[in-house]
Design an enzyme around this catalytic site. Structure first.
Site, short mmCIF file in Angstrom:
data_model
loop_
_atom_site.label_atom_id
_atom_site.label_comp_id
_atom_site.label_asym_id
_atom_site.label_seq_id
_atom_site.Cartn_x
_atom_site.Cartn_y
_atom_site.Cartn_z
N LYS A 266 8.22 3.78 1.63
CA LYS A 266 8.00 4.69 2.74
C LYS A 266 7.91 3.87 4.01
O LYS A 266 7.32 2.79 4.04
CB LYS A 266 6.71 5.49 2.53
CG LYS A 266 6.37 6.42 3.68
CD LYS A 266 5.06 7.16 3.42
CE LYS A 266 4.72 8.06 4.59
NZ LYS A 266 3.44 8.79 4.37
N ASN B 217 8.53 -1.62 8.86
CA ASN B 217 8.91 -2.92 8.31
C ASN B 217 7.74 -3.69 7.70
O ASN B 217 7.76 -4.92 7.64
CB ASN B 217 9.60 -3.79 9.39
CG ASN B 217 10.83 -3.12 9.96
OD1 ASN B 217 11.65 -2.58 9.22
ND2 ASN B 217 10.96 -3.14 11.28
N ARG B 218 6.72 -2.95 7.27
CA ARG B 218 5.54 -3.54 6.64
C ARG B 218 4.77 -4.48 7.57
O ARG B 218 3.93 -5.27 7.11
CB ARG B 218 5.92 -4.28 5.35
CG ARG B 218 6.49 -3.36 4.25
CD ARG B 218 5.46 -2.32 3.83
NE ARG B 218 5.89 -1.50 2.71
CZ ARG B 218 6.49 -0.32 2.81
NH1 ARG B 218 6.76 0.16 4.02
NH2 ARG B 218 6.83 0.37 1.76
N LEU B 219 5.03 -4.41 8.86
CA LEU B 219 4.26 -5.18 9.83
C LEU B 219 3.09 -4.32 10.32
O LEU B 219 3.01 -3.91 11.47
CB LEU B 219 5.14 -5.64 11.00
CG LEU B 219 6.26 -6.61 10.63
CD1 LEU B 219 7.07 -6.98 11.87
CD2 LEU B 219 5.70 -7.87 9.97
N SER C 13 -0.38 -8.72 8.51
CA SER C 13 -0.13 -7.67 7.53
C SER C 13 0.32 -8.30 6.20
O SER C 13 0.40 -7.59 5.21
CB SER C 13 0.94 -6.72 8.05
OG SER C 13 2.15 -7.42 8.29
#
Length: 214
Positions: free
Chosen positions: A9, A191-193, A214
């Site tokens: 997601k 972007n999972r940051l 992160s």
């Protein structure tokens, strides 16, 4: 075998920046809590996971309901003779966590749990529905029982015993106040940051604010 590697997601609903946060975590928690409440979608915004270190040495987590938060900390209620109650009696270091998926937010609180004053527990117990009061008495929480019928039969007996009578709070039931030492706010980002801001309690009663990777 269930391979979940394709469950993904993109988190894009908000951001968490140092330029837009208060100096103490309770104020930010209050802001987030009511933003989630106003946004809707989380049926129980006050649902949180309480993690303790059990008497067997293993961590254990369970979902309970937050009933109050103030500048002093976070309050929930339970049976002091339950597994979690006994664990806290032995080791007061606990962790609370909230996950609000509608706004892609998480809060993790490390703190020390202490019993609330008897009057605080009395006042909350008095506010509970009649059935919930009886449930606090009839259930020896975390104890092994022979069947569901065993509980229901005991409840039926209590309903007769307390018909038309004020139900007193049992001594083994009450609140815990979790005084926070660290509070981490997590905001999902693309972007999972993700944004992670941690408040750490200092000896001068102020909070040190740090950004985590992160």
């Amino acid at each position: 075998m269930n391979d979940l590697s394709n469950y993904r997601k993109s988190y894009e609903k908000s951001e968490l920046l140092e330029s837009n946060i208060p100096e103490d975590p309770i104020n930010l928690f209050n802001r987030w809590f009511h933003e989630v409440e106003d946004f809707g979608g989380d049926s129980e915004v006050n649902a949180m996971t309480v993690s303790t270190i059990g008497l067997d040495g293993f961590p254990k987590s369970r979902v309970v309901l937050l009933k109050k938060f103030t500048e002093e900390g976070f309050i929930f209620y339970t049976n002091y003779n339950s597994e979690k109650g006994k664990a806290i009696e032995e080791n007061a270091n606990v962790c609370l966590s909230f996950f609000w998926h509608t706004l892609e937010r998480q809060v993790i609180i490390k703190g020390i749990a202490t019993k609330t004053p008897a009057l605080t527990s009395d006042n909350y117990f008095e506010s509970r529905p009649h059935g919930s009061k009886l449930g606090a008495i009839v259930s020896n929480q975390s104890e092994v029982i022979p069947s569901r019928a065993f509980l229901e039969e005991n409840l039926k007996q209590l309903e007769g015993d307390y018909e038309g009578i004020v139900i007193p709070r049992p001594d083994h039931w009450g609140g815990f106040l979790v005084t926070p030492l660290e509070v981490e706010f997590w905001q999902g980002r693309p972007n999972r940051l993700h944004d992670r801001i941690r408040y750490k309690s200092q000896e001068d009663f102020r909070w040190k604010i740090e950004r985590l990777s992160s």
